[in-house]
Design a protein around this motif. Structure first.
Motif, PDB file in Angstrom:
ATOM      1  N   VAL A 159      32.192  28.878  34.815  1.00  0.00           N
ATOM      2  CA  VAL A 159      33.552  29.359  34.688  1.00  0.00           C
ATOM      3  C   VAL A 159      34.529  28.541  34.797  1.00  0.00           C
ATOM      4  O   VAL A 159      35.485  28.378  33.805  1.00  0.00           O
ATOM      5  CB  VAL A 159      33.775  30.261  35.867  1.00  0.00           C
ATOM      6  N   ALA A 160      34.343  27.481  35.611  1.00  0.00           N
ATOM      7  CA  ALA A 160      35.432  26.038  35.413  1.00  0.00           C
ATOM      8  C   ALA A 160      34.640  24.954  35.911  1.00  0.00           C
ATOM      9  O   ALA A 160      34.601  24.560  37.027  1.00  0.00           O
ATOM     10  CB  ALA A 160      36.513  26.541  36.720  1.00  0.00           C
ATOM     11  N   SER A 212      40.446  30.392  40.253  1.00  0.00           N
ATOM     12  CA  SER A 212      41.475  29.507  41.280  1.00  0.00           C
ATOM     13  C   SER A 212      41.688  28.174  40.984  1.00  0.00           C
ATOM     14  O   SER A 212      42.752  27.662  40.812  1.00  0.00           O
ATOM     15  CB  SER A 212      41.350  30.119  42.439  1.00  0.00           C
ATOM     16  N   ALA A 213      40.505  27.589  40.821  1.00  0.00           N
ATOM     17  CA  ALA A 213      40.323  25.954  40.539  1.00  0.00           C
ATOM     18  C   ALA A 213      41.086  25.775  39.270  1.00  0.00           C
ATOM     19  O   ALA A 213      41.721  24.773  38.955  1.00  0.00           O
ATOM     20  CB  ALA A 213      39.186  25.356  40.647  1.00  0.00           C
ATOM     21  N   LEU A 214      40.747  26.367  38.313  1.00  0.00           N
ATOM     22  CA  LEU A 214      41.248  26.187  36.916  1.00  0.00           C
ATOM     23  C   LEU A 214      42.707  26.625  36.873  1.00  0.00           C
ATOM     24  O   LEU A 214      43.561  25.878  36.069  1.00  0.00           O
ATOM     25  CB  LEU A 214      40.360  27.174  36.160  1.00  0.00           C
ATOM     26  N   ALA A 258      46.956  30.905  44.372  1.00  0.00           N
ATOM     27  CA  ALA A 258      46.055  30.767  43.317  1.00  0.00           C
ATOM     28  C   ALA A 258      45.065  31.957  43.368  1.00  0.00           C
ATOM     29  O   ALA A 258      44.773  32.508  42.451  1.00  0.00           O
ATOM     30  CB  ALA A 258      45.405  29.497  43.132  1.00  0.00           C
ATOM     31  N   ALA A 259      44.284  31.932  44.466  1.00  0.00           N
ATOM     32  CA  ALA A 259      43.425  33.271  44.719  1.00  0.00           C
ATOM     33  C   ALA A 259      44.140  34.613  44.536  1.00  0.00           C
ATOM     34  O   ALA A 259      43.362  35.422  43.822  1.00  0.00           O
ATOM     35  CB  ALA A 259      42.734  33.290  45.918  1.00  0.00           C
ATOM     36  N   GLN A 260      45.155  34.826  45.012  1.00  0.00           N
ATOM     37  CA  GLN A 260      45.740  36.176  44.796  1.00  0.00           C
ATOM     38  C   GLN A 260      46.240  36.505  43.438  1.00  0.00           C
ATOM     39  O   GLN A 260      46.357  37.627  42.914  1.00  0.00           O
ATOM     40  CB  GLN A 260      46.927  36.299  45.846  1.00  0.00           C
ATOM     41  N   ALA A 261      47.034  35.285  42.942  1.00  0.00           N
ATOM     42  CA  ALA A 261      47.321  35.292  41.331  1.00  0.00           C
ATOM     43  C   ALA A 261      46.241  35.637  40.676  1.00  0.00           C
ATOM     44  O   ALA A 261      46.400  36.303  39.566  1.00  0.00           O
ATOM     45  CB  ALA A 261      47.913  33.864  41.244  1.00  0.00           C
ATOM     46  N   ALA A 269      39.238  30.706  30.858  1.00  0.00           N
ATOM     47  CA  ALA A 269      40.369  30.208  29.880  1.00  0.00           C
ATOM     48  C   ALA A 269      40.919  31.434  29.287  1.00  0.00           C
ATOM     49  O   ALA A 269      42.319  31.209  29.189  1.00  0.00           O
ATOM     50  CB  ALA A 269      39.764  29.248  29.019  1.00  0.00           C
ATOM     51  N   ALA A 270      40.216  32.269  28.629  1.00  0.00           N
ATOM     52  CA  ALA A 270      41.079  33.274  27.938  1.00  0.00           C
ATOM     53  C   ALA A 270      41.592  34.308  28.880  1.00  0.00           C
ATOM     54  O   ALA A 270      42.953  34.599  28.635  1.00  0.00           O
ATOM     55  CB  ALA A 270      39.833  34.127  27.227  1.00  0.00           C
TER      56      ALA A 270
END
Length: 277
Positions: A16-17, A52-54, A78-81, A92-93
């Protein structure tokens, strides 16, 4: 971290990242602060951590009024977003839905914005508006840290300012927010874009009308206050954002309140994963 969780995280992160990272200690603290994230299946937690890291790799945080945005605060946001993007395949998509902005401005508490309105006679009126958050079309997102951090209270009420503002960003992908984000091909088994939008509004229009009526009855005539945030009655775009808050942070209660919206939201946010309950 137990060895099997470490292996799971490494495997998911590699697919994923593969570049950025979030430390296990900080990630576990985020899960502890937000019960709706801790309740996710372990594989989804690992995927959300990588997503979230990405996200953090591509966004910039700015503290307002002297607020210092720590790594822990940025990870919480970030986690919630990224939660709405969790089941949208390639990371990425999926994050491309948020590619119209870079900056996230975090205020210590509520922000006060100056507004201008023009009445039917052409007279300009100035007023102030208190904001918990704001998503600007093709611009940054503003959040009140006070309300981001109030996790346990907000989860019970089905409210979440981060999900609210980032869902507005999804809605804005097709222009001015109107309560209907761009719908994927084949949405809910439809064959055309027109049919997809008809299926969407067939669920949302009556739900919004009924909710507005309940809010009016509560505010004007003392009827029972609806569980969902009354702010959702101000416009279809706000109803969509408020409904999504509750859908993500208190799914069980939202399903009781709005059973007709569950299959529609599942079809949009969990394509191929969920069947109507």
């Amino acid at each position: 971290m137990p060895p099997f969780l470490d292996r799971l995280w490494s495997r998911v992160r590699a697919t994923v990242a593969p570049v950025p990272d979030i430390s296990a200690a900080l990630w576990l603290q985020t899960l502890q602060r937000y019960p709706f994230l801790a309740a996710l299946p372990l594989h989804d937690q690992a995927k959300l951590r990588a997503l979230s890291a990405l996200f953090l790799h591509h966004k910039q945080f700015h503290g307002a009024h002297g607020l210092v945005v720590t790594d822990a605060m940025a990870i919480d946001i970030a986690a919630q977003a990224c939660l709405p993007l969790l089941h949208w395949g390639d990371a990425a998509a999926a994050l491309g839905w948020y590619d119209d902005f870079v900056g996230i401005v975090v205020h210590p508490g509520e922000a006060v914005a100056r507004r201008q309105t023009v009445d039917d006679a052409g007279v300009v009126h100035e007023h102030t508006e208190v904001l918990l958050g704001e998503a600007m079309e093709r611009g940054p997102i503003m959040l009140s840290w006070q309300h981001v951090a109030d996790a346990s209270h907000n989860t019970a009420r089905g409210t979440n300012v981060v999900v609210h503002e980032f869902v507005h960003k999804l809605d804005m992908r097709s222009g001015a927010p109107n309560g209907c984000p761009p719908l994927p091909a084949g949405f809910m088994g439809t064959r055309t874009a027109r049919a997809a939008h008809e299926a969407w509004w067939a669920a949302w229009e009556p739900a919004y009308a009924d909710f507005r009526e309940r809010v009016i009855m509560a505010q004007r005539f003392g009827a029972m206050q609806p569980w969902l945030d009354a702010y959702g009655a101000t416009a279809p775009a706000e109803f969509f954002a408020v409904a999504c808050e509750a859908y993500f942070v208190n799914r069980a209660q939202f399903a009781q309140e709005f059973p007709a919206l569950m299959p529609v939201l599942d079809a949009f946010f969990r394509p191929g994963l969920s069947l109507p309950e």
